[in-house]
Design a protein around this motif. Sequence first.
Motif, PDB file in Angstrom:
ATOM      1  N   PRO A  66       0.819  -1.219   0.000  1.00  0.00           N
ATOM      2  CA  PRO A  66       0.000   0.000   0.000  1.00  0.00           C
ATOM      3  C   PRO A  66       0.854   1.270   0.000  1.00  0.00           C
ATOM      4  CG  PRO A  66       0.118  -0.888   2.213  1.00  0.00           C
ATOM      5  CD  PRO A  66       0.883  -1.848   1.335  1.00  0.00           C
ATOM      6  N   PHE A  67       2.140   1.131  -0.309  1.00  0.00           N
ATOM      7  CA  PHE A  67       3.064   2.260  -0.353  1.00  0.00           C
ATOM      8  C   PHE A  67       4.021   2.042  -1.516  1.00  0.00           C
ATOM      9  CE2 PHE A  67       4.269  -0.888   2.861  1.00  0.00           C
ATOM     10  CZ  PHE A  67       5.462  -1.376   2.340  1.00  0.00           C
ATOM     11  N   ALA A  68       4.682   3.109  -1.912  1.00  0.00           N
ATOM     12  CA  ALA A  68       5.687   3.000  -2.971  1.00  0.00           C
ATOM     13  C   ALA A  68       6.959   2.365  -2.418  1.00  0.00           C
ATOM     14  CB  ALA A  68       5.994   4.381  -3.542  1.00  0.00           C
ATOM     15  N   ILE A  69       7.669   1.656  -3.271  1.00  0.00           N
ATOM     16  CA  ILE A  69       8.966   1.095  -2.909  1.00  0.00           C
ATOM     17  C   ILE A  69       9.989   1.613  -3.903  1.00  0.00           C
ATOM     18  CG2 ILE A  69      10.309  -0.973  -2.439  1.00  0.00           C
ATOM     19  CD1 ILE A  69       7.774  -2.506  -1.975  1.00  0.00           C
ATOM     20  N   ALA A  70      11.071   2.154  -3.390  1.00  0.00           N
ATOM     21  CA  ALA A  70      12.129   2.704  -4.225  1.00  0.00           C
ATOM     22  C   ALA A  70      13.439   1.981  -3.929  1.00  0.00           C
ATOM     23  CB  ALA A  70      12.291   4.198  -3.976  1.00  0.00           C
ATOM     24  N   ALA A  71      14.315   1.969  -4.907  1.00  0.00           N
ATOM     25  CA  ALA A  71      15.647   1.379  -4.738  1.00  0.00           C
ATOM     26  C   ALA A  71      16.665   2.486  -4.963  1.00  0.00           C
ATOM     27  CB  ALA A  71      15.866   0.226  -5.716  1.00  0.00           C
ATOM     28  N   THR A  72      17.326   2.911  -3.899  1.00  0.00           N
ATOM     29  CA  THR A  72      18.285   4.010  -3.969  1.00  0.00           C
ATOM     30  C   THR A  72      19.666   3.479  -4.321  1.00  0.00           C
ATOM     31  OG1 THR A  72      17.016   5.217  -2.297  1.00  0.00           O
ATOM     32  CG2 THR A  72      19.286   5.932  -2.670  1.00  0.00           C
ATOM     33  N   GLU A  73      20.356   4.189  -5.230  1.00  0.00           N
ATOM     34  CA  GLU A  73      21.650   3.768  -5.774  1.00  0.00           C
ATOM     35  C   GLU A  73      21.554   2.369  -6.396  1.00  0.00           C
ATOM     36  OE1 GLU A  73      23.930   5.664  -6.435  1.00  0.00           O
ATOM     37  OE2 GLU A  73      23.727   7.372  -5.086  1.00  0.00           O
ATOM     38  N   ALA A  74      20.392   2.091  -6.984  1.00  0.00           N
ATOM     39  CA  ALA A  74      20.192   0.852  -7.747  1.00  0.00           C
ATOM     40  C   ALA A  74      19.285   1.153  -8.933  1.00  0.00           C
ATOM     41  CB  ALA A  74      19.591  -0.229  -6.861  1.00  0.00           C
ATOM     42  N   PRO A  75      19.696   2.084  -9.816  1.00  0.00           N
ATOM     43  CA  PRO A  75      18.802   2.464 -10.915  1.00  0.00           C
ATOM     44  C   PRO A  75      18.504   1.330 -11.878  1.00  0.00           C
ATOM     45  CG  PRO A  75      20.982   3.436 -11.209  1.00  0.00           C
ATOM     46  CD  PRO A  75      20.957   2.844  -9.835  1.00  0.00           C
ATOM     47  N   PHE A  76      19.311   0.251 -11.839  1.00  0.00           N
ATOM     48  CA  PHE A  76      19.016  -0.901 -12.698  1.00  0.00           C
ATOM     49  C   PHE A  76      17.709  -1.584 -12.291  1.00  0.00           C
ATOM     50  CE2 PHE A  76      22.424  -1.865  -9.641  1.00  0.00           C
ATOM     51  CZ  PHE A  76      21.774  -2.752  -8.797  1.00  0.00           C
ATOM     52  N   TYR A  77      17.168  -1.222 -11.133  1.00  0.00           N
ATOM     53  CA  TYR A  77      15.834  -1.691 -10.758  1.00  0.00           C
ATOM     54  C   TYR A  77      14.811  -1.290 -11.823  1.00  0.00           C
ATOM     55  CZ  TYR A  77      11.297  -1.559  -8.369  1.00  0.00           C
ATOM     56  OH  TYR A  77       9.976  -1.712  -8.049  1.00  0.00           O
ATOM     57  N   ARG A  78      15.015  -0.136 -12.453  1.00  0.00           N
ATOM     58  CA  ARG A  78      14.093   0.306 -13.493  1.00  0.00           C
ATOM     59  C   ARG A  78      14.115  -0.648 -14.679  1.00  0.00           C
ATOM     60  NH1 ARG A  78      17.027   6.115 -13.048  1.00  0.00           N
ATOM     61  NH2 ARG A  78      16.451   6.512 -10.869  1.00  0.00           N
ATOM     62  N   ARG A  79      15.296  -1.121 -15.037  1.00  0.00           N
ATOM     63  CA  ARG A  79      15.408  -2.077 -16.136  1.00  0.00           C
ATOM     64  C   ARG A  79      14.656  -3.363 -15.810  1.00  0.00           C
ATOM     65  NH1 ARG A  79      18.167  -6.776 -15.466  1.00  0.00           N
ATOM     66  NH2 ARG A  79      19.850  -5.595 -14.479  1.00  0.00           N
ATOM     67  N   VAL A  80      14.832  -3.870 -14.587  1.00  0.00           N
ATOM     68  CA  VAL A  80      14.130  -5.084 -14.180  1.00  0.00           C
ATOM     69  C   VAL A  80      12.622  -4.857 -14.231  1.00  0.00           C
ATOM     70  CG1 VAL A  80      13.710  -6.672 -12.260  1.00  0.00           C
ATOM     71  CG2 VAL A  80      16.036  -5.903 -12.755  1.00  0.00           C
ATOM     72  N   ALA A  81      12.164  -3.719 -13.703  1.00  0.00           N
ATOM     73  CA  ALA A  81      10.733  -3.437 -13.687  1.00  0.00           C
ATOM     74  C   ALA A  81      10.177  -3.323 -15.100  1.00  0.00           C
ATOM     75  CB  ALA A  81      10.473  -2.145 -12.908  1.00  0.00           C
ATOM     76  N   VAL A  82      10.893  -2.641 -15.994  1.00  0.00           N
ATOM     77  CA  VAL A  82      10.437  -2.498 -17.376  1.00  0.00           C
ATOM     78  C   VAL A  82      10.350  -3.861 -18.050  1.00  0.00           C
ATOM     79  CG1 VAL A  82      11.099  -1.653 -19.661  1.00  0.00           C
ATOM     80  CG2 VAL A  82      11.195  -0.121 -17.691  1.00  0.00           C
ATOM     81  N   GLN A  83      11.366  -4.693 -17.870  1.00  0.00           N
ATOM     82  CA  GLN A  83      11.347  -6.022 -18.474  1.00  0.00           C
ATOM     83  C   GLN A  83      10.160  -6.836 -17.955  1.00  0.00           C
ATOM     84  OE1 GLN A  83      15.420  -7.006 -17.317  1.00  0.00           O
ATOM     85  NE2 GLN A  83      16.037  -7.043 -19.482  1.00  0.00           N
ATOM     86  N   ARG A  84       9.903  -6.755 -16.656  1.00  0.00           N
ATOM     87  CA  ARG A  84       8.783  -7.500 -16.082  1.00  0.00           C
ATOM     88  C   ARG A  84       7.447  -6.969 -16.608  1.00  0.00           C
ATOM     89  NH1 ARG A  84       9.769  -9.867 -10.794  1.00  0.00           N
ATOM     90  NH2 ARG A  84       7.492  -9.834 -10.572  1.00  0.00           N
TER      91      ARG A  84
END
Length: 373
Positions: free
Chosen positions: A233-251
């Motif tokens: 029920p909240f946002a989750i962010a990954a700090t100093e791990a911008p490759f998280y965006r790549r994983v999320a986009v692929q998923r």
Amino acid sequence: MTTRDLAAADHRTGAFVFARAPVMLYWEVTQACDLACRHCRADAMPDRHPQELDTAAARTFLAQIRDFGEPLPHLVITGGDPLKRPDLDDLIAHARELGLPVSLAPSATPLLTPQRLRRLREAGIMGLSLSLDGATAGRHDAVRGLSGTFDHTLALARAATTLGLPLQVNTLVSTETLADLPALFDLVRSLRVHRWSLFLLIEVGRGRLLRGITPAQAETLCHWVVTRAQEAPFAIAATEAPFYRRVAVQRLRRAGAGDRTIATTPVGRSFGIRDGNGIAFVSWRGDVAPSGFLPVRAGSVRHDSIVHLYRHAPLFVRLRDPDGFRGKCGYCPFRYLCGGSRARAFAHTGDYLASDPLCVYEPPPPAAQGDAG
């Protein structure tokens, strides 16, 4: 449209380039802090340093930020522990008078009480972040270096939400804390937080004494976060791990989401933001850097304009051009969306343009690139 085409199109329009102003401006108002956190980036000390920006210089710096124009950066006041400054409330009130959105990242020490939180709310803070690095008192207090910090942090978190303050919980991700993240997720979910930010360790300051996770563990963690983000029920962010965006986009792509849908997700709204591109940092001395974790000095607000430094200093200009990154980060089809952690590259190699050593993704050679999604 392929991921490569999306990145190229948005590079031409500047959608992933934050050259006008940072989205987030972090101001380390003091190095002083009464905690002894094992991973402290600031190498905090108990007492204030005489070379801190004094009240007059601090007010001058705050006025400079107005020159970015609208929309103004979100100012995050951090430390050390900001509460070690007796003029903190006055500085917050002055920033709000200037129209700046202000959040606070204090330390959970006896200086911060529910009553003090109320006064800070009255001074004008719009959000608060607190740290939880373990799901039990023993685990958290071992990281923070002060017994009782865990229970105090939970009490402060509940007081903040009662006051209506949007709360972000920050959690260190290292070898020592990785296994505790599922239990921490459950704890954070019970606190009515606005955001949970997972900070993947950068070995700077006292953080050099801890061990970061492996690239394989980081990739697994990113997949776990994507799954948890769909139910939280909240946002989750990954700090100093911008490759998280790549994983999320692929998923998201594999699930059938299109580019327009992806761009509206929380991860989509963070595309491109990284140290020096959407983020800037001002130290307690007034030094300007791309972030607190990338301690490369571009100048000082004592005699330079924060606006000029962010827009024109060679350091910041280079960090906003992912085509100039070295190694695989320089030709990765996700380089505009992600760009890798410039701070981690610097900590490991001494070169802030090098590839992020924590990312496992191996992009195809430039001539062979097609749809990377």
